[in-house]
Scaffold this motif. Sequence first.
Motif, PDB file in Angstrom:
ATOM      1  N   HIS A  32      20.273  10.080  14.792  1.00 39.58           N
ATOM      2  CA  HIS A  32      21.008   9.082  15.538  1.00 39.58           C
ATOM      3  C   HIS A  32      20.401   7.850  16.038  1.00 39.58           C
ATOM      4  O   HIS A  32      19.996   7.450  17.297  1.00 39.58           O
ATOM      5  N   ASN A  33      19.732   6.860  15.062  1.00 34.81           N
ATOM      6  CA  ASN A  33      19.335   5.812  15.232  1.00 34.81           C
ATOM      7  C   ASN A  33      19.346   4.864  13.995  1.00 34.81           C
ATOM      8  O   ASN A  33      20.118   5.335  13.095  1.00 34.81           O
ATOM      9  N   PHE A  57      21.943   3.142  17.303  1.00 35.87           N
ATOM     10  CA  PHE A  57      23.205   3.952  17.515  1.00 35.87           C
ATOM     11  C   PHE A  57      23.349   3.840  19.110  1.00 35.87           C
ATOM     12  O   PHE A  57      23.291   4.751  19.655  1.00 35.87           O
ATOM     13  N   GLU A  88      27.004   0.248  12.342  1.00 32.02           N
ATOM     14  CA  GLU A  88      27.002   1.140  13.612  1.00 32.02           C
ATOM     15  C   GLU A  88      28.680   0.818  13.988  1.00 32.02           C
ATOM     16  O   GLU A  88      29.320   1.726  14.351  1.00 32.02           O
ATOM     17  N   GLN A 144      31.400   3.644  14.300  1.00 32.76           N
ATOM     18  CA  GLN A 144      31.667   4.224  15.458  1.00 32.76           C
ATOM     19  C   GLN A 144      33.332   3.885  15.572  1.00 32.76           C
ATOM     20  O   GLN A 144      33.656   4.513  16.728  1.00 32.76           O
TER      21      GLN A 144
END
Lengths: 430, 430
Positions: free
Chosen positions: A74-75, A99, A241, A245
């Motif tokens: 999660h980056n 993230f 992202e 997302q």
Amino acid sequence: MPTPACDQIGAGKDEGEASHIMPNLGNATALTCRECGNSVELGPYYACAECFGPLEVSYDVKGVTRESIEAGPHNIWRYKDLLPVPPNVAEIPNLEPGFTRLVKADQLASALGLSALWVKDDSGNPTHSFKDRVVGVALAAARELGFKVLACPSTGNLANAVAAAAARAGIRSAVFVPSDLEQQKIITTAVYDGTFVTVDGNYDDVNRLASELAGEQEDWAFVNVNVRPYYAEGSKTLGYEIAEQLGWRLPDQIVVPIASGSQLTKIDKAFQELIKLGLVEDRPYKVYGAQAEGCSPVSAAYKAGQDVIRPVKPNTIAKSLAIGNPADGPYVLDAVRRTGGAIEDVTDTEVVDAIRLLARTEGIFAETAGGVTVGVLKKLIDSGQLDPSLETVIINSGEGLKTLDAVAPVAKPSANIAPSIEAFRATGLV
Amino acid sequence: MPTPACDQIGAGKDEGEASHIMPNLGNATALTCRECGNSVELGPYYACAECFGPLEVSYDVKGVTRESIEAGPHNIWRYKDLLPVPPNVAEIPNLEPGFTRLVKADQLASALGLSALWVKDDSGNPTHSFKDRVVGVALAAARELGFKVLACPSTGNLANAVAAAAARAGIRSAVFVPSDLEQQKIITTAVYDGTFVTVDGNYDDVNRLASELAGEQEDWAFVNVNVRPYYAEGSKTLGYEIAEQLGWRLPDQIVVPIASGSQLTKIDKAFQELIKLGLVEDRPYKVYGAQAEGCSPVSAAYKAGQDVIRPVKPNTIAKSLAIGNPADGPYVLDAVRRTGGAIEDVTDTEVVDAIRLLARTEGIFAETAGGVTVGVLKKLIDSGQLDPSLETVIINSGEGLKTLDAVAPVAKPSANIAPSIEAFRATGLV
């Protein structure tokens, strides 16, 4: 220029032994000139030897799927296959940027008359600005290219990010800033204990000194100078992202702040790459740019219908956007015009009002650059340049705690009282 | 006291209609007295009607698995089944706190002589302290209990968290702070535009005023006063996250800062719950507590072998830990003694040195509370109270940008120069 090598910066190596090892930068294949298209091998180069145009990283990407990305950390390293970094980048100590939250901003949307609005809040990064993304990629590439020191000229956010990233990586940093920088930005850089030099002059003076040093100090990677092609690629992760997302789709339109212009062009590049890779549907989107009136050379060129950026002397509270001669300005004009967006600028008063509006409606305290973006969004709607019925994303690139002076004159308590219920009742605030 | 209701705070409701609706707080079943064990129904109660002991939330948890948690969002709501919040909590606009980085701190470990060390870095929360966790849970519970205003007395971090969370939720906040609070903490609260009152007096005066107001303003939820049982549960998420991020196992030992003592006792509670639920292996762990010497009532009681906490007048730069009469002090002593840990305290000079050590080795800029924890870790090792061969976790509860004054006297640039290579060479820093 240092010898490319696979070992880490700071690790001692025999130069003769290492001279034939090629850098492992994942799927990156070459550096290609944006102007003449000439390609050179991956190395510590930033300007085209043929025409002096800026170099950009090219890739040969295969087999990247939504699932392979979603299985990553999660980056920003979940997108490592689309960046000029070694495959094991996530395992080497780093600040793990990215993230950050994509916030559905219904109350701000309502205040502005928009149907659907999202704020990409990059204040959640380790040193609280989007600079952690670009520095993370620059550091990973610089290690592979054999550099031993991570350096930069900066006016604040980049200084914080470079000093912190180098400390975490266990290598030396060398940061140069104007000596009249706010005390808070001095402290938040100095605390990491690298080499940190204040320079009697403005940012242009500091930048020139850094460029000269980059030519002399052969194992120093000035992230935004001699490894800039790698560094700049880090901004693509903002675009990746946002699309992921949103559920693997592009927004109708996006508003991006302009300093050098790199962030805007790289978000556009990210969207184009996702389309080409089949990771999102190919559909039109519009890219809008945001500047402060006191430093609006790209906005001025856009409004005048010109292709050439006329440099200005910055005079605005949005210091992280105060680049008077933005290197990527012409490419910003290209992206905005190609996608059917626009560029606007707002006054410092509008910036402060916009910071307060975002804080009041969404609980997000942005730095001045975030205020510029929200303020420009409002102006684009009011002037009919942006369709409020379309889904919109805006970027908040940094944290209000770093630019407290901007709101200090207006962010005041409601009342000051003696410690009693009677005193509180007398305020009328019950 | 307000009528419990299922609709949101701020939504108009017919009182007669709502009076029979019970709050939906997920798996929470009752409030139970920590002292006498007497239970009452879920409601806006915080002290036992029988013995005036503090109330704590009880649960009936079934069917929670590692997989069900891992399928949740990347914030504290992945643990919603273990918190006193409604099942749809993640869908109601909130700041989405939690799931902050757990950083493997090899360089800090090496500097301290530890074999394995992790830093749980809660500066990554939306307003950059762990308070976003407890406020998030308090807000969700307060909505369900029918409160209409989110309030608190605070010395800084809690003020930021309450004002931001209320803004995001679209409800009113009412924050009370001492009038001599640092200007930077005033601004970062005022910017959210809630009711914000500075009080001529110290924190004890502000706290007393808040307790009086909580008794009079029936629809105001003072998060750390009249909804404290719910609020405090938010700290459990620190324990859950550490265990999950370690790969669903407990560390050998953990060092936690002590203000009221609630965070330490709730991390211990979280570990116990995970064992009972079968989510981690049942194995011994040690809990250590950290205080600043200038406010060390719990450390003093621990060292004296006493069960009673003797209140003190705080005098330390670690203002976010400066609670002279910590409500959960006795429970901290219980947890530390039961697990075989210890409690230590460090001077303000040691706090500053520890902030710099953490920044230099890991690129993490902690607030003074983080400095207390790192400083105490060092002291525990040096004094032989903590076994350096065991895996250790420490908590960084907040962000250095909020306590710049603490390091300002020592975090300085390496040099100041004229803008030329010659001037830089003359510094000897090349």
